[in-house]
Write an enzyme that holds these catalytic residues in place. Sequence first.
Site, mmCIF file in Angstrom:
data_model
loop_
_atom_site.group_PDB
_atom_site.id
_atom_site.type_symbol
_atom_site.label_atom_id
_atom_site.label_comp_id
_atom_site.label_asym_id
_atom_site.label_seq_id
_atom_site.Cartn_x
_atom_site.Cartn_y
_atom_site.Cartn_z
ATOM 1 N N SER A 22 0.844 -1.179 0.000
ATOM 2 C CA SER A 22 0.000 0.000 0.000
ATOM 3 C C SER A 22 0.885 1.237 0.000
ATOM 4 C CB SER A 22 -0.879 -0.020 1.258
ATOM 5 O OG SER A 22 -1.742 1.085 1.250
ATOM 6 N N LYS A 53 -0.590 11.103 -7.285
ATOM 7 C CA LYS A 53 -1.276 9.904 -6.793
ATOM 8 C C LYS A 53 -2.733 9.984 -7.211
ATOM 9 C CE LYS A 53 -2.401 6.408 -4.014
ATOM 10 N NZ LYS A 53 -3.660 5.958 -4.558
ATOM 11 N N GLU A 109 -3.534 1.985 -11.051
ATOM 12 C CA GLU A 109 -4.672 2.430 -10.273
ATOM 13 C C GLU A 109 -5.859 2.592 -11.220
ATOM 14 O OE1 GLU A 109 -5.326 3.628 -6.130
ATOM 15 O OE2 GLU A 109 -3.642 2.683 -7.139
#
Length: 176
Positions: A22, A53, A109
Site C-alpha cells: 500500500s 497519486k 490504479e
Amino acid sequence: QRVGGKPLDKFEKVTHTVQMNSLSDVFSFDELTDFYTRVAQSVSGAVYSVEPKIDGLSVALIYENGVFVKGATRGDGIVGEDVTENLRTVKSIPLRLTESLPYLSVRGEVYMPRESFERVNQIREERGEKLFANPRNAAAGTLKQQQSSVVAKRGLDCTLYQIASRELPFATHWEA
C-alpha cells in the site's frame, strides 16, 4: 473483446508473484521531511521519482507474449481477486502491447474520472438508487461488479505506475 458475456458468480483468488504494498500518504512538509530522513538513513544515494497519486483501486496487470492475460485487485497485498474480465472493459488498458514481450507484470490504479462519477450518480438518482459517496468508492464497487457489461458502461480509467516483474530488454524504470 472489451465486454465479456456471461456474469461471474464469484471472483477467483490470485496470489501475486510480487507483493503489492500500500502507498502511504504525506499531508505536510514535516511528514515529507520525516520520510526523506528515514530513506536517507537506510538507502545511500536514493533517487526519487515523484508522480501524482490517483485515488482509485490498485490493480496488477499481467501480459504474456504481449497479450493481457490476467488482472487482479491488490487484496491483502499477497492475495487479490481476479477481475480480468472487468478490466478488459477499461479502454485505457491495452489488451495487446505494441511489442510481444515474454512476460510483464505492471501495477496501476483504476479510477472513475469525475465526469463519469457525476454521470453514473445522475443515472442512479433517476432510478432511485443510492448514490456513490465518492469516485474512489464508485470505482471499487464498479470493478467488483459480477457483470462486465455494467463495468463497461461506467467509464473507468487506469493509470499505470510500476513495473512489478518483467522479462524485458531494459533494467530500470528510467530506461523504459
